[in-house]
Scaffold this motif. Structure first.
Motif, PDB file in Angstrom:
ATOM      1  N   MET A  18       0.843  -1.177   0.000  1.00  0.00           N
ATOM      2  CA  MET A  18       0.000   0.000   0.000  1.00  0.00           C
ATOM      3  C   MET A  18       0.885   1.237   0.000  1.00  0.00           C
ATOM      4  N   ALA A  19       0.581   2.156  -0.860  1.00  0.00           N
ATOM      5  CA  ALA A  19       1.375   3.379  -0.983  1.00  0.00           C
ATOM      6  C   ALA A  19       1.358   4.186   0.308  1.00  0.00           C
ATOM      7  N   GLY A  20       0.247   4.183   1.020  1.00  0.00           N
ATOM      8  CA  GLY A  20       0.158   4.914   2.285  1.00  0.00           C
ATOM      9  C   GLY A  20       1.145   4.403   3.314  1.00  0.00           C
ATOM     10  N   GLN A  21       1.355   3.089   3.329  1.00  0.00           N
ATOM     11  CA  GLN A  21       2.334   2.505   4.238  1.00  0.00           C
ATOM     12  C   GLN A  21       3.735   3.002   3.910  1.00  0.00           C
ATOM     13  N   ALA A  22       4.045   3.026   2.621  1.00  0.00           N
ATOM     14  CA  ALA A  22       5.369   3.468   2.189  1.00  0.00           C
ATOM     15  C   ALA A  22       5.605   4.927   2.577  1.00  0.00           C
ATOM     16  N   THR A  23       4.588   5.761   2.413  1.00  0.00           N
ATOM     17  CA  THR A  23       4.719   7.168   2.766  1.00  0.00           C
ATOM     18  C   THR A  23       4.932   7.333   4.265  1.00  0.00           C
ATOM     19  N   ALA A  24       4.118   6.618   5.064  1.00  0.00           N
ATOM     20  CA  ALA A  24       4.269   6.694   6.521  1.00  0.00           C
ATOM     21  C   ALA A  24       5.653   6.206   6.933  1.00  0.00           C
ATOM     22  N   SER A  25       6.088   5.113   6.347  1.00  0.00           N
ATOM     23  CA  SER A  25       7.398   4.557   6.668  1.00  0.00           C
ATOM     24  C   SER A  25       8.523   5.526   6.321  1.00  0.00           C
ATOM     25  N   SER A  26       8.450   6.121   5.134  1.00  0.00           N
ATOM     26  CA  SER A  26       9.510   7.040   4.719  1.00  0.00           C
ATOM     27  C   SER A  26       9.550   8.301   5.581  1.00  0.00           C
ATOM     28  N   ASN A  27       8.425   8.596   6.247  1.00  0.00           N
ATOM     29  CA  ASN A  27       8.373   9.746   7.153  1.00  0.00           C
ATOM     30  C   ASN A  27       8.598   9.336   8.610  1.00  0.00           C
ATOM     31  N   GLY A  28       8.986   8.066   8.815  1.00  0.00           N
ATOM     32  CA  GLY A  28       9.331   7.585  10.148  1.00  0.00           C
ATOM     33  C   GLY A  28       8.165   7.419  11.091  1.00  0.00           C
ATOM     34  N   ARG A  29       6.970   7.167  10.538  1.00  0.00           N
ATOM     35  CA  ARG A  29       5.782   6.995  11.381  1.00  0.00           C
ATOM     36  C   ARG A  29       5.287   5.566  11.328  1.00  0.00           C
ATOM     37  N   ASP A  30       4.719   5.113  12.447  1.00  0.00           N
ATOM     38  CA  ASP A  30       4.135   3.775  12.510  1.00  0.00           C
ATOM     39  C   ASP A  30       2.678   3.761  12.083  1.00  0.00           C
ATOM     40  N   LEU A  31       2.035   4.915  12.097  1.00  0.00           N
ATOM     41  CA  LEU A  31       0.622   5.014  11.728  1.00  0.00           C
ATOM     42  C   LEU A  31       0.475   5.614  10.340  1.00  0.00           C
ATOM     43  N   VAL A  32      -0.485   5.076   9.582  1.00  0.00           N
ATOM     44  CA  VAL A  32      -0.822   5.629   8.272  1.00  0.00           C
ATOM     45  C   VAL A  32      -1.898   6.687   8.500  1.00  0.00           C
ATOM     46  N   GLU A  33      -1.556   7.918   8.193  1.00  0.00           N
ATOM     47  CA  GLU A  33      -2.478   9.037   8.353  1.00  0.00           C
ATOM     48  C   GLU A  33      -3.214   9.287   7.035  1.00  0.00           C
TER      49      GLU A  33
END
Length: 82
Positions: free
Chosen positions: A1-16
């Motif tokens: 999921m692209a949202g997971q990748a974005t959250a991960s690249s921003n160092g977050r555990d939650l998908v906003e």
């Protein structure tokens, strides 16, 4: 999921919600779905039908609340083309 990748690249555990790749066209369809849902009330059904698969990152509460409308917008695009 692209949202997971974005959250991960921003160092977050939650998908906003802002992590989700929602295009302008999908936004328009979500808006159409909301207007239609005022009369038909599909959102309660989609609440049960819009579960997500196990993810590497957990959707935030705000993201989870929006998932049925996102699914409704996708359904609008699929079943009610312009």
């Amino acid at each position: 999921m692209a949202g997971q990748a974005t959250a991960s690249s921003n160092g977050r555990d939650l998908v906003e919600p802002h992590d989700l790749p929602i295009t302008e066209g999908l936004r328009e369809n979500i808006h159409r779905f909301r207007k239609m849902d005022d009369d038909v009330e599909l959102k309660p059904i989609l609440d049960r039908l819009a579960p997500y698969p196990p993810l590497d990152r957990t959707p935030s509460a705000e993201t989870e609340v929006r998932l049925p409308e996102i699914v409704g917008g996708l359904g609008w695009a699929w079943h009610w083309p312009r």
